[in-house]
Design a protein around this motif. Structure first.
Motif, PDB file in Angstrom:
ATOM      1  N   THR A 108       0.853  -1.185   0.000  1.00 14.57           N
ATOM      2  CA  THR A 108       0.000   0.000   0.000  1.00 14.57           C
ATOM      3  C   THR A 108       0.886   1.230   0.000  1.00 14.57           C
ATOM      4  OG1 THR A 108      -1.782  -1.113   1.198  1.00 14.57           O
ATOM      5  CG2 THR A 108      -1.764   1.294   1.264  1.00 14.57           C
ATOM      6  N   TYR A 109       0.636   2.111  -0.968  1.00 15.35           N
ATOM      7  CA  TYR A 109       1.365   3.380  -1.051  1.00 15.35           C
ATOM      8  C   TYR A 109       0.382   4.526  -0.835  1.00 15.35           C
ATOM      9  CZ  TYR A 109       5.249   0.740  -3.045  1.00 15.35           C
ATOM     10  OH  TYR A 109       6.268  -0.160  -3.248  1.00 15.35           O
ATOM     11  N   GLN A 110       0.790   5.499  -0.044  1.00 11.65           N
ATOM     12  CA  GLN A 110      -0.002   6.702   0.199  1.00 11.65           C
ATOM     13  C   GLN A 110       0.875   7.926  -0.062  1.00 11.65           C
ATOM     14  OE1 GLN A 110      -1.321   6.149   4.266  1.00 11.65           O
ATOM     15  NE2 GLN A 110      -3.155   5.035   3.629  1.00 11.65           N
ATOM     16  N   VAL A 111       0.335   8.850  -0.868  1.00  4.56           N
ATOM     17  CA  VAL A 111       1.063  10.076  -1.190  1.00  4.56           C
ATOM     18  C   VAL A 111       0.162  11.268  -0.889  1.00  4.56           C
ATOM     19  CG1 VAL A 111       2.316  11.382  -2.953  1.00  4.56           C
ATOM     20  CG2 VAL A 111       2.354   8.872  -2.995  1.00  4.56           C
ATOM     21  N   PRO A 122      -4.315  11.728   1.879  1.00  7.19           N
ATOM     22  CA  PRO A 122      -3.477  10.889   1.013  1.00  7.19           C
ATOM     23  C   PRO A 122      -4.273  10.241  -0.105  1.00  7.19           C
ATOM     24  CG  PRO A 122      -3.960   9.750   3.056  1.00  7.19           C
ATOM     25  CD  PRO A 122      -4.531  11.131   3.208  1.00  7.19           C
ATOM     26  N   THR A 123      -3.597  10.021  -1.228  1.00  3.67           N
ATOM     27  CA  THR A 123      -4.118   9.168  -2.291  1.00  3.67           C
ATOM     28  C   THR A 123      -3.477   7.799  -2.125  1.00  3.67           C
ATOM     29  OG1 THR A 123      -4.391  11.032  -3.803  1.00  3.67           O
ATOM     30  CG2 THR A 123      -4.308   8.839  -4.784  1.00  3.67           C
ATOM     31  N   THR A 124      -4.287   6.745  -2.177  1.00  7.68           N
ATOM     32  CA  THR A 124      -3.816   5.393  -1.875  1.00  7.68           C
ATOM     33  C   THR A 124      -3.896   4.501  -3.103  1.00  7.68           C
ATOM     34  OG1 THR A 124      -4.534   5.611   0.433  1.00  7.68           O
ATOM     35  CG2 THR A 124      -4.171   3.375  -0.402  1.00  7.68           C
ATOM     36  N   VAL A 125      -2.829   3.724  -3.357  1.00  6.51           N
ATOM     37  CA  VAL A 125      -2.817   2.693  -4.394  1.00  6.51           C
ATOM     38  C   VAL A 125      -2.260   1.412  -3.771  1.00  6.51           C
ATOM     39  CG1 VAL A 125      -2.644   4.224  -6.392  1.00  6.51           C
ATOM     40  CG2 VAL A 125      -0.574   3.515  -5.202  1.00  6.51           C
TER      41      VAL A 125
END
Length: 295
Positions: A108-111, A122-125
């Motif tokens: 999981t990546y959050q920016v 955050p936007t999560t992918v």
């Protein structure tokens, strides 16, 4: 007597009436509370993409969508319940090549974007690394004389060494042990039903067609391509090379069971299904492909 009773009852009558209709003749005016005319500004979250490259590599990219310029980004990587990375990155950084990851694992990546107005949500992918379909035997390489000039090198991988199928492949390659080598193109295919053992079937597909120079021992993940990898079939990965030096342009390990090398100097035939006769058979331990991964 009646006047005395009326005089005593007057306060009990007058006081509630005054309280009901306004003290001492003053009218009631409720207090008005105006809403905040300037609510705090919000920052628009960035757009984020995550592209798995191979079994241990994901590229994460993002773009600021807020009207104001970004001053920094917050980059977070999570595996399962554990936050493994939490970094504040400069506004000039909009891509992270995240390597050293676990194969076949969801991350999981959050920016988040920070501007002069604050920090966005955050936007999560949630991408997943590839699982290995083929990996070179983990044995230390030794030097191997190579070729000067152009040559074609075909790496045939036996089906029992291919352990997974998929509709997409990512290939990790590695340079020579001592000298630079330039790969002009790479193609992948099944083995042809007839002809030479280094010939490709009709599914011959380009993996890379823009020349790539590898430094000694350099490892490179090539961009994944759409290809139907069938683990029940022998696999061919064909390379066209240009080598500036006449030695140390090929890596070897001992042993590399299940892999056979074919090569011919002076030709560039990676993209040709029916290749010339006369290819030499190298020792099975020659290798250039380190890993082939599938989603």
């Amino acid at each position: 007597m009646e006047w005395l009773i009326l005089l005593l009852l007057a306060p009990a009558i007058v006081v509630p009436v005054v309280l009901l209709f306004g003290f001492a003749g003053c009218s009631y005016s409720p207090v008005r509370v105006d809403p905040d005319p300037d609510p705090p500004p919000t920052v628009t979250p960035p757009t984020v993409t995550a592209d798995p490259k191979n079994v241990d590599h994901i590229t994460v990219s993002w773009q600021n969508t807020d009207p104001n310029p970004a001053t920094q980004y917050q980059f977070v990587r999570i595996k399962g319940p554990v936050t493994e990375t939490d970094s504040n990155l400069a506004a000039s950084i909009t891509t992270v090549d995240d390597t050293g990851l676990d194969a076949g694992t969801v991350y999981t990546y959050q920016v988040s974007t920070t501007t002069a107005d604050g920090t966005s949500d955050p936007t999560t992918v949630t991408p997943s690394t590839f699982q290995p379909a083929f990996q070179v035997d983990p044995v230390a390489p030794t030097h191997q004389p190579g070729f000067a000039g152009d040559f074609c090198y075909v790496q045939r991988i036996r089906a029992d060494k291919v352990v997974a199928s998929g509709g997409k492949v990512g290939i990790k390659v590695q340079g020579a042990t001592a000298n630079n080598v330039t790969i002009n193109r790479i193609y992948i295919s099944r083995v042809a039903g007839g002809g030479n053992p280094w010939d490709s079937a009709g599914d011959l597909t380009p993996v890379m067609t823009v020349p790539l120079t590898l430094q000694p021992d350099e490892i490179k993940d090539l961009d994944p391509i759409v290809y139907n990898l069938d683990e029940s079939q022998d696999l061919i990965v064909a390379f066209d090379f240009t080598a500036a030096a006449s030695a140390d342009t090929i890596r070897v390990v001992s042993p590399q069971v299940g892999v056979t090398s074919y090569f011919k100097a002076g030709v560039q035939q990676a993209s040709v299904p029916a290749r010339d006769p006369g290819y030499s058979t190298g020792p099975s331990q020659i290798y250039l492909v380190v890993t082939i991964g599938v989603p």
